[in-house]
Design an enzyme around this catalytic site. Structure first.
Site, short mmCIF file in Angstrom:
data_model
loop_
_atom_site.label_atom_id
_atom_site.label_comp_id
_atom_site.label_asym_id
_atom_site.label_seq_id
_atom_site.Cartn_x
_atom_site.Cartn_y
_atom_site.Cartn_z
N ARG A 303 0.81 -1.23 0.00
CA ARG A 303 0.00 0.00 0.00
C ARG A 303 0.84 1.28 0.00
NH1 ARG A 303 -3.06 1.53 3.62
NH2 ARG A 303 -4.70 2.39 2.31
N TYR A 307 0.04 3.17 -3.32
CA TYR A 307 -0.90 4.28 -3.12
C TYR A 307 -0.28 5.45 -2.37
CZ TYR A 307 -4.35 0.61 -4.11
OH TYR A 307 -5.07 -0.41 -4.68
N CYS A 334 14.61 -5.95 -3.43
CA CYS A 334 15.52 -5.29 -4.36
C CYS A 334 14.74 -4.33 -5.26
CB CYS A 334 16.28 -6.32 -5.20
SG CYS A 334 17.66 -5.61 -6.11
N TYR A 369 -6.23 -4.83 2.65
CA TYR A 369 -5.36 -4.76 1.47
C TYR A 369 -3.88 -4.90 1.85
CZ TYR A 369 -9.75 -3.09 -0.34
OH TYR A 369 -11.08 -2.99 -0.66
#
EC number: 4.1.1.20
Length: 414
Positions: A303, A307, A334, A369
């Site tokens: 997230r 976002y 990485c 999420y």
């Protein structure tokens, strides 16, 4: 306000018992949010349909079912999980986007209610089912609402729903096949702060609703904003309940019969229940800043990177705030996987109690999420999940192993 325990169990004890990285869910918080939503719409024929894409762990689904919350799914796999969790077909709503028609047929065979979001699928539905079963239609009301463009779903350029400006085309297909439309649906987006966006969308849907004679349901989606940090602006649920509840009751009176009002909260119900625990691998002092490198990354909680989402981060191993420093919290993948973003969506440093290697780093608002968007990137294992229920910690998902990574791979002879 940092909470170093869940229902009296220390976060550090949970990390020691189950290892890290670890998702921990507080069942009491989920139950509390269910109650808040119901109280906000007291006196309304309300049905809560948990948008399970937020968190599909079967124990979470069973908790929702136990407390009378029905379920909204977006795939046949989520449908199957719902059925395994104890839901009956009629308690499930299937709200897909751009799927093949065979997925819709699968959901209908299971007895789920179907929410159709494009004219092509509405035509196919009419051709096959006529008025033998009812359906909902997802409308795009051309309303801007939500935290950012990635989580807005009702604006003119959104892929979701049939544009409200295509009213005549919708009605033509419905009339052509005598389709029984039992509900209209819209979802504005996530992180809607006040009643305005809901009211705009609801007004458009309720106006359209008079064109359908068999309605039983008005579904206004979800998207209620939760607190990401102390003092954060959240959706005023009392205001939303008062404004929307009044508008809905007024509509029902004019429509001539009582309907059900549905909401499909996902993040609202589970986000605040979740805490993500990781371990500080290194504390890397740099001439410019100090990094805390943890044993996780975008493979477990994407997230912040996807976002620019804000998660409150604190040192669960050190409650003494007399010695603090600024740290940029980063992952072991990485890639540039920074966890510490500010509320403007930019990477930043967080003021935290002194961190040493081995400390448990906790991230709040990780119930939605988080695990559901996790991956095996860099061939890393997905984390374990724990639910604290009635004062006891229960393992609800085992940590993955190398066997899980290799399970579906087919090795050929070269």
């Amino acid at each position: 306000m940092y909470y170093y325990d869940i229902q009296g169990i220390k976060l550090t004890d949970l990390a020691a018992r189950f290892g890290t990285p670890l998702y921990v869910y507080d069942a009491d918080k989920i139950i509390e949010k269910i109650s808040v939503l119901r109280q906000s719409f007291d006196g309304i024929n309300l049905k809560i349909k948990y948008a399970c894409k937020a968190n599909t762990n079967i124990s979470i689904l069973k908790l929702m079912h136990k407390h009378g919350v029905e379920i909204d799914v977006v795939s046949p796999q989520e449908l199957e999980l719902a059925l395994k969790a104890g839901y009956k077909g009629e308690q499930v709503t299937f709200t897909p986007s751009g799927v093949s028609f065979d997925e819709i047929e699968t959901a209908i065979e299971a007895g789920a209610k179907i929410n159709l979001d494009n004219l092509d699928v509405l035509e196919k539905f009419g051709q096959k089912y006529g008025n033998s079963i009812g359906c909902l239609i997802r409308i795009k009301p051309h309303v801007f609402g939500g935290g950012n463009e990635k989580i807005m779903t009702a604006h003119p350029e959104s892929k979701f729903g049939i544009s409200i400006h295509q009213k005549e085309e919708i009605l033509a297909v419905v009339e052509k096949y005598n389709i029984k439309v039992i509900g209209l649906h819209q979802h504005t987006g996530s992180d809607v702060k006040n009643a305005d966006s809901f009211t705009q969308a609801a007004s458009a849907i309720l106006d359209l609703a008079f064109s359908f004679k068999d309605l039983e349901i008005i579904d206004l989606g979800g998207g209620f904003k939760v607190a990401y940090k102390e003092g954060d602006v959240v959706t005023d649920m009392e205001e939303v309940g008062k404004v929307l509840g009044g508008a809905f009751l007024d509509f029902c009176e004019k429509y001539g019969k009582p309907l059900q009002l549905w909401f499909e909260p996902g993040k609202f119900l589970v986000s605040e229940s979740g805490t993500f625990l990781s371990t500080a691998n290194v504390v890397k002092k740099d001439p410019v800043k100090t990094f805390v490198g943890i044993n996780s990354g975008l493979n477990h909680l994407i997230r912040p990177m996807m976002y620019a989402a804000y998660h409150d981060i604190f040192n669960a191993s050190n409650a003494d705030n007399s010695v603090q420093d600024s740290y940029r919290v980063v992952g072991y993948i990485c890639e540039t996987d920074t966890f510490s973003f500010d509320t403007e969506g930019k990477p930043n440093e967080r003021l935290m109690n002194k961190v040493e290697a081995g400390d448990i780093i906790a991230m709040k608002n990780a119930g939605a999420y988080g695990f559901t968007m996790s991956s095996n990137y860099n061939a890393r294992f997905k984390p374990a999940e724990v639910m604290v229920y009635e004062g006891k910690a229960h393992l609800i998902r085992k940590r993955e192993t190398m066997e899980d990574i290799l399970r579906n791979q087919v090795e050929i002879e070269l």
